[in-house]
Write an enzyme that holds these catalytic residues in place. Structure first.
Site, PDB file in Angstrom:
ATOM      1  N   PRO A  47      -0.103  -9.977 -13.785  1.00  0.00           N
ATOM      2  CG  PRO A  47       0.186  -9.571 -11.512  1.00  0.00           C
ATOM      3  CD  PRO A  47       0.706  -9.195 -12.857  1.00  0.00           C
ATOM      4  CD  GLU A  48      -5.672  -9.718 -17.502  1.00  0.00           C
ATOM      5  OE1 GLU A  48      -6.899  -9.918 -17.376  1.00  0.00           O
ATOM      6  OE2 GLU A  48      -5.158  -9.339 -18.575  1.00  0.00           O
ATOM      7  CG  HIS A  50      13.960  -7.936  -6.757  1.00  0.00           C
ATOM      8  ND1 HIS A  50      14.219  -6.593  -6.951  1.00  0.00           N
ATOM      9  CD2 HIS A  50      14.777  -8.597  -7.614  1.00  0.00           C
ATOM     10  CE1 HIS A  50      15.144  -6.443  -7.883  1.00  0.00           C
ATOM     11  NE2 HIS A  50      15.500  -7.650  -8.299  1.00  0.00           N
ATOM     12  NE  ARG A  99       8.645  -3.807 -15.137  1.00  0.00           N
ATOM     13  CZ  ARG A  99       7.989  -3.792 -16.296  1.00  0.00           C
ATOM     14  NH1 ARG A  99       7.471  -4.911 -16.762  1.00  0.00           N
ATOM     15  NH2 ARG A  99       7.840  -2.678 -16.964  1.00  0.00           N
ATOM     16  NE  ARG A 135     -20.472   5.248 -21.479  1.00  0.00           N
ATOM     17  CZ  ARG A 135     -19.870   5.127 -20.284  1.00  0.00           C
ATOM     18  NH1 ARG A 135     -20.542   4.668 -19.246  1.00  0.00           N
ATOM     19  NH2 ARG A 135     -18.607   5.477 -20.152  1.00  0.00           N
TER      20      ARG A 135
END
Ligand SMILES: [Zn+2]
Length: 283
Positions: free
Chosen positions: A14-15, A102, A121, A164
């Site tokens: 998931p983002e 889960h 997980r 940078r």
């Protein structure tokens, strides 16, 4: 990484848009609700559940929900905020038919809703943080601006990248520069802004940064909108929040045709992670 493995990660990780969609979905069931039952079915995910979690949340009323970077926030009227992270595989299940092995955290509300945080997980996390001290909470303290806020502006990003030497792709993944950006949307935003992901961050032109900032916001907003339309499906029993299919321009499209030119999408590895881009379109 094999193509199969890359696809598995795309489906699993998931983002920011998935977290935003999850929070909006949860708000329908939790905002303003009294929590009548809060149960954990094991001691930990990535780290232990707060030992006082059930005691503090049971009987509390949810005063609002929010998101910071890839963390979801559930504020309650006891001055505390439940902060969750979905990790690699976490998701909230809405009105599950049965509690599975889960489903590590289960919440029931005064209106009779049941929500289960399922995380096979266990790379996710659940914390309790004092609401008025959230900004100082260690995982949040060093975060850069939210990408969808006005604080992420071309002027800010130019300043943050000045001098940078690292590749622009790696700098955008640095949560201290911009909060909550992950691999998918960095690849997609750089493609849309036509910037080579290998370019030294400090050498990206002002004109390119002026394309990049709106590209970041657009790819995230489009994904959130796509999640919102998927969200309607979650009205069904046993729905799951947090995952939806999206069509990407470059992400996970190695050797497939570029959508803008006659070239093909290439994959390289930067900082141990795959980058997909079109060398013809991105300079
Ligand atoms: Zn191209």
């Amino acid at each position: 990484m094999t193509r199969q493995a890359a696809t598995a990660i795309r489906k699993a990780m998931p983002e920011l848009p998935e977290v935003e969609t999850t929070v909006r979905g949860l708000a329908r069931y939790l905002d303003g609700e009294r929590l009548t039952r809060v149960v954990t079915h094991r001691a930990d995910l990535r780290r232990p559940f707060p030992p006082e979690l059930a005691q503090i949340l049971t009987g509390a009323t949810v005063t609002g929900l929010g998101r910071r970077a890839k963390y979801g926030l559930i504020h309650v009227d006891r001055g505390q905020t439940l902060v969750f992270h979905l990790g690699m595989s976490g998701r909230w299940r809405i009105e599950p038919d049965a509690i599975g092995k889960h489903d590590h955290l289960v919440i029931e509300t005064g209106s009779g809703h049941c929500l289960a945080l399922c995380d096979p997980r266990r790379f996710g996390s659940v914390d309790l943080v004092e609401t008025d001290r959230l900004d100082a909470w260690p995982p949040f303290a060093a975060l850069g601006p939210e990408p969808l806020s006005d604080a992420l502006s071309p002027a800010y990003l130019s300043g943050a990248l000045k001098g940078r030497k690292a590749a622009i792709k790696l700098m955008l993944l640095d949560q201290r520069i911009v909060a909550g950006l992950g691999n998918i949307y960095v690849c997609e935003a750089l493609y849309r802004a036509r910037i080579d992901p290998r370019r030294e961050a400090g050498s990206v032109s002002r004109a390119a940064i002026a394309r990049l900032v709106p590209a970041i916001k657009a790819v995230l907003r489009e994904a959130i909108d796509a999640g919102g339309s998927t969200l309607r499906d979650y009205a069904r029993p046993d729905g799951e929040l947090g995952y939806f299919s999206k069509q990407f321009d470059v992400y996970d499209r190695e050797d497939e045709p570029c959508r803008s030119c006659k070239g093909t999408v290439h994959r390289i590895v930067q900082g141990g992670r795959s980058t997909w881009f079109c060398p013809s379109c991105q300079k």
